[in-house]
Design a protein around this motif. Sequence first.
Motif, PDB file in Angstrom:
ATOM      1  N   ALA A  51       0.814  -1.219   0.000  1.00 53.25           N
ATOM      2  CA  ALA A  51       0.000   0.000   0.000  1.00 53.25           C
ATOM      3  C   ALA A  51       0.851   1.274   0.000  1.00 53.25           C
ATOM      4  CB  ALA A  51      -0.957  -0.011   1.200  1.00 53.25           C
ATOM      5  N   PRO A  52       1.861   1.409   0.881  1.00 55.03           N
ATOM      6  CA  PRO A  52       2.697   2.620   0.829  1.00 55.03           C
ATOM      7  C   PRO A  52       3.467   2.749  -0.494  1.00 55.03           C
ATOM      8  CG  PRO A  52       2.937   1.527   2.945  1.00 55.03           C
ATOM      9  CD  PRO A  52       2.165   0.597   2.081  1.00 55.03           C
ATOM     10  N   VAL A  53       3.923   1.623  -1.025  1.00 57.93           N
ATOM     11  CA  VAL A  53       4.650   1.676  -2.300  1.00 57.93           C
ATOM     12  C   VAL A  53       3.741   2.210  -3.397  1.00 57.93           C
ATOM     13  CG1 VAL A  53       5.765   0.291  -4.080  1.00 57.93           C
ATOM     14  CG2 VAL A  53       6.272  -0.142  -1.676  1.00 57.93           C
ATOM     15  N   ARG A  54       2.509   1.706  -3.460  1.00 58.54           N
ATOM     16  CA  ARG A  54       1.562   2.178  -4.462  1.00 58.54           C
ATOM     17  C   ARG A  54       1.262   3.661  -4.273  1.00 58.54           C
ATOM     18  NH1 ARG A  54      -1.707  -1.539  -7.239  1.00 58.54           N
ATOM     19  NH2 ARG A  54      -3.446  -0.055  -7.134  1.00 58.54           N
ATOM     20  N   ALA A  55       1.108   4.069  -3.011  1.00 53.33           N
ATOM     21  CA  ALA A  55       0.811   5.473  -2.741  1.00 53.33           C
ATOM     22  C   ALA A  55       1.954   6.372  -3.169  1.00 53.33           C
ATOM     23  CB  ALA A  55       0.495   5.663  -1.255  1.00 53.33           C
ATOM     24  N   CYS A  56       3.192   5.890  -2.934  1.00 49.12           N
ATOM     25  CA  CYS A  56       4.368   6.677  -3.315  1.00 49.12           C
ATOM     26  C   CYS A  56       4.432   6.892  -4.818  1.00 49.12           C
ATOM     27  CB  CYS A  56       5.624   5.972  -2.825  1.00 49.12           C
ATOM     28  SG  CYS A  56       7.169   6.756  -3.359  1.00 49.12           S
ATOM     29  N   HIS A  57       4.181   5.823  -5.584  1.00 51.96           N
ATOM     30  CA  HIS A  57       4.269   5.923  -7.036  1.00 51.96           C
ATOM     31  C   HIS A  57       3.057   6.615  -7.645  1.00 51.96           C
ATOM     32  CE1 HIS A  57       7.975   3.705  -7.695  1.00 51.96           C
ATOM     33  NE2 HIS A  57       7.592   2.848  -6.757  1.00 51.96           N
ATOM     34  N   ALA A  58       1.938   6.620  -6.925  1.00 51.66           N
ATOM     35  CA  ALA A  58       0.748   7.271  -7.455  1.00 51.66           C
ATOM     36  C   ALA A  58       0.781   8.776  -7.223  1.00 51.66           C
ATOM     37  CB  ALA A  58      -0.506   6.674  -6.810  1.00 51.66           C
ATOM     38  N   GLY A  59       1.655   9.223  -6.322  1.00 50.91           N
ATOM     39  CA  GLY A  59       1.680  10.647  -5.997  1.00 50.91           C
ATOM     40  C   GLY A  59       2.129  11.541  -7.134  1.00 50.91           C
ATOM     41  N   PRO A  60       3.359  11.327  -7.694  1.00 52.39           N
ATOM     42  CA  PRO A  60       3.820  12.227  -8.751  1.00 52.39           C
ATOM     43  C   PRO A  60       2.974  12.068 -10.020  1.00 52.39           C
ATOM     44  CG  PRO A  60       5.633  10.928  -7.828  1.00 52.39           C
ATOM     45  CD  PRO A  60       4.363  10.329  -7.332  1.00 52.39           C
ATOM     46  N   ALA A  61       2.708  13.187 -10.655  1.00 52.30           N
ATOM     47  CA  ALA A  61       1.960  13.142 -11.920  1.00 52.30           C
ATOM     48  C   ALA A  61       2.895  12.663 -13.021  1.00 52.30           C
ATOM     49  CB  ALA A  61       1.419  14.525 -12.254  1.00 52.30           C
ATOM     50  N   GLY A  62       2.534  11.593 -13.682  1.00 56.45           N
ATOM     51  CA  GLY A  62       3.340  11.054 -14.763  1.00 56.45           C
ATOM     52  C   GLY A  62       2.681  11.290 -16.101  1.00 56.45           C
ATOM     53  N   PRO A  63       3.324  10.860 -17.167  1.00 58.18           N
ATOM     54  CA  PRO A  63       2.727  11.042 -18.491  1.00 58.18           C
ATOM     55  C   PRO A  63       1.543  10.107 -18.690  1.00 58.18           C
ATOM     56  CG  PRO A  63       4.724   9.744 -18.658  1.00 58.18           C
ATOM     57  CD  PRO A  63       4.631  10.202 -17.231  1.00 58.18           C
ATOM     58  N   LEU A  64       0.631  10.516 -19.551  1.00 59.16           N
ATOM     59  CA  LEU A  64      -0.394   9.606 -20.019  1.00 59.16           C
ATOM     60  C   LEU A  64       0.245   8.603 -20.968  1.00 59.16           C
ATOM     61  CD1 LEU A  64      -3.201  12.199 -20.836  1.00 59.16           C
ATOM     62  CD2 LEU A  64      -3.128  10.654 -18.872  1.00 59.16           C
ATOM     63  N   VAL A  65      -0.265   7.395 -20.983  1.00 60.68           N
ATOM     64  CA  VAL A  65       0.242   6.356 -21.881  1.00 60.68           C
ATOM     65  C   VAL A  65      -0.909   5.882 -22.752  1.00 60.68           C
ATOM     66  CG1 VAL A  65       1.311   4.077 -22.053  1.00 60.68           C
ATOM     67  CG2 VAL A  65       1.996   5.640 -20.224  1.00 60.68           C
ATOM     68  N   ALA A  66      -0.664   5.837 -24.040  1.00 60.19           N
ATOM     69  CA  ALA A  66      -1.667   5.351 -24.986  1.00 60.19           C
ATOM     70  C   ALA A  66      -1.046   4.255 -25.834  1.00 60.19           C
ATOM     71  CB  ALA A  66      -2.180   6.482 -25.872  1.00 60.19           C
ATOM     72  N   ALA A  67      -1.906   3.369 -26.330  1.00 59.72           N
ATOM     73  CA  ALA A  67      -1.457   2.294 -27.210  1.00 59.72           C
ATOM     74  C   ALA A  67      -2.356   2.269 -28.429  1.00 59.72           C
ATOM     75  CB  ALA A  67      -1.508   0.950 -26.489  1.00 59.72           C
ATOM     76  N   THR A  68      -1.761   2.334 -29.597  1.00 64.12           N
ATOM     77  CA  THR A  68      -2.519   2.282 -30.835  1.00 64.12           C
ATOM     78  C   THR A  68      -2.014   1.121 -31.688  1.00 64.12           C
ATOM     79  OG1 THR A  68      -1.007   3.805 -31.957  1.00 64.12           O
ATOM     80  CG2 THR A  68      -2.896   4.767 -30.842  1.00 64.12           C
ATOM     81  N   GLY A  69      -2.853   0.681 -32.610  1.00 62.55           N
ATOM     82  CA  GLY A  69      -2.502  -0.454 -33.449  1.00 62.55           C
ATOM     83  C   GLY A  69      -2.408  -0.078 -34.910  1.00 62.55           C
ATOM     84  N   MET A  70      -1.383  -0.564 -35.567  1.00 65.34           N
ATOM     85  CA  MET A  70      -1.344  -0.533 -37.019  1.00 65.34           C
ATOM     86  C   MET A  70      -1.910  -1.876 -37.459  1.00 65.34           C
ATOM     87  SD  MET A  70       1.744   0.327 -39.702  1.00 65.34           S
ATOM     88  CE  MET A  70       2.520  -1.285 -39.724  1.00 65.34           C
ATOM     89  N   VAL A  71      -3.213  -1.894 -37.712  1.00 69.21           N
ATOM     90  CA  VAL A  71      -3.922  -3.126 -38.035  1.00 69.21           C
ATOM     91  C   VAL A  71      -3.892  -3.312 -39.545  1.00 69.21           C
ATOM     92  CG1 VAL A  71      -6.080  -4.401 -37.814  1.00 69.21           C
ATOM     93  CG2 VAL A  71      -5.409  -2.764 -36.029  1.00 69.21           C
ATOM     94  N   LEU A  72      -3.373  -4.434 -40.005  1.00 67.32           N
ATOM     95  CA  LEU A  72      -3.215  -4.697 -41.425  1.00 67.32           C
ATOM     96  C   LEU A  72      -4.126  -5.822 -41.880  1.00 67.32           C
ATOM     97  CD1 LEU A  72       0.690  -4.642 -41.793  1.00 67.32           C
ATOM     98  CD2 LEU A  72      -0.910  -2.745 -42.076  1.00 67.32           C
ATOM     99  N   ASP A  73      -4.507  -5.776 -43.167  1.00 70.49           N
ATOM    100  CA  ASP A  73      -5.163  -6.923 -43.783  1.00 70.49           C
ATOM    101  C   ASP A  73      -4.148  -7.674 -44.633  1.00 70.49           C
ATOM    102  OD1 ASP A  73      -4.849  -5.479 -46.127  1.00 70.49           O
ATOM    103  OD2 ASP A  73      -6.999  -5.258 -46.548  1.00 70.49           O
ATOM    104  N   LEU A  74      -4.584  -8.719 -45.309  1.00 68.67           N
ATOM    105  CA  LEU A  74      -3.653  -9.549 -46.081  1.00 68.67           C
ATOM    106  C   LEU A  74      -3.090  -8.831 -47.298  1.00 68.67           C
ATOM    107  CD1 LEU A  74      -5.541 -12.979 -45.919  1.00 68.67           C
ATOM    108  CD2 LEU A  74      -3.519 -12.279 -44.626  1.00 68.67           C
ATOM    109  N   ARG A  75      -3.693  -7.720 -47.687  1.00 64.38           N
ATOM    110  CA  ARG A  75      -3.191  -6.934 -48.814  1.00 64.38           C
ATOM    111  C   ARG A  75      -2.264  -5.817 -48.372  1.00 64.38           C
ATOM    112  NH1 ARG A  75      -8.639  -5.303 -51.816  1.00 64.38           N
ATOM    113  NH2 ARG A  75      -7.157  -4.004 -52.980  1.00 64.38           N
ATOM    114  N   GLY A  76      -1.975  -5.738 -47.070  1.00 60.58           N
ATOM    115  CA  GLY A  76      -1.085  -4.700 -46.559  1.00 60.58           C
ATOM    116  C   GLY A  76      -1.765  -3.367 -46.333  1.00 60.58           C
TER     117      GLY A  76
END
Length: 389
Positions: free
Chosen positions: A28-53
Amino acid sequence: MPDRPSSDPTAPPPSPEPATSPSPASPAPVRACHAGPAGPLVAATGMVLDLRGRVLVLTTSHKDGLELPGGTVEDTETPEEGLARELREELDLSVPVGRLLAVDSCPPGAPGRSLVVHVHLVGPLDPARIAGISFADGEITGAHWLTPEEAAERLPDRIAPRLRAAVAALRSGSLAHLVGGVPQPGSPAGLDPAARAALEHAGGYDEAGHRAARPKAVTAANVLFTDRAGAVLLVQPGYGEPGRWLLPGGGVDSDLGETPRAAAAREVREEIGLELTPGRLLAVNWSHRPGFPARIRFLYDGGVLDPDVLARIRLQPSELLRWRTARRDELRGLVKPLLRRQIKACLKAGARGSGPLELHEGRPVGPKEPKEAKEGRKAKRPKGHATPP
């Protein structure tokens, strides 16, 4: 120096030393420590391909312009887990998330937080997967399959550079490092070759960045075997394009220090079960497709295999389906043009005792053979002797 153990077997064991390091903090204290500082947002996007590229791009109900599939990573998710969740929720698409292609670190924008975007490969999807795409949550209003070039032209300026860099990373087998959509000097993929050359000439690289940004080449080694009738030994792989035939051989493990000749011997042993030493080098072929690493192939003479040797062939079942020998006039229907040109050039070099040849895309280049040498070879040929293939 620690004390020597007692020689008395009845002596009690020594008392353990008191612990000097503090006990680990509770979760619990470890989580609280790391949750305190504001960090960057993280996003994940996909390059989704079909069989024709083609690339999947989306229209949404809440944003203008096109988007790539994906979204913000939540709570304890990894980027891969976040992207997989977004694909399920947005498109009813349950597929594995592939390798990381690009990372874009963006300065704070309207939300006041910096943003780190991971771009992963997804697919290629077969027609059945594509037919199953639906927009269950209502955020997505349309899906479009565009060529990578068309998609990059139509995507917003903040997204298009990520797609271009991801395509470059996919084709080069590498990774793109972006900041605000701009490929960095040491980025292994995505950096314009002209910009890389300018940095090199200006001394703008440190050793690590220069090594990372330099173009890479893929190296292979193959062996040309024939039977007593002059037919070429071919193998059919169980991967890649169906129905194609290749020469025995494969990639050189250059990262392990393997040489092309050693790789040729190893591949022959692994693929067809024969312990044979490759003969002389017949040719080195260089080929290139824009955006992809150059491919260098070393082709060795395997000699003539007698029927008893051919009968000992044992295929590697995890890679190969069949083997056969093919006459020269049968190669057109079995082997792709690029490899077919290399085979024919090597057959000529083997018959003439010439080479090794320098081939570009299977075609001989370099200084031409002097006229005197050609005439001398013709004069030595017995009358009525057939012209070598």
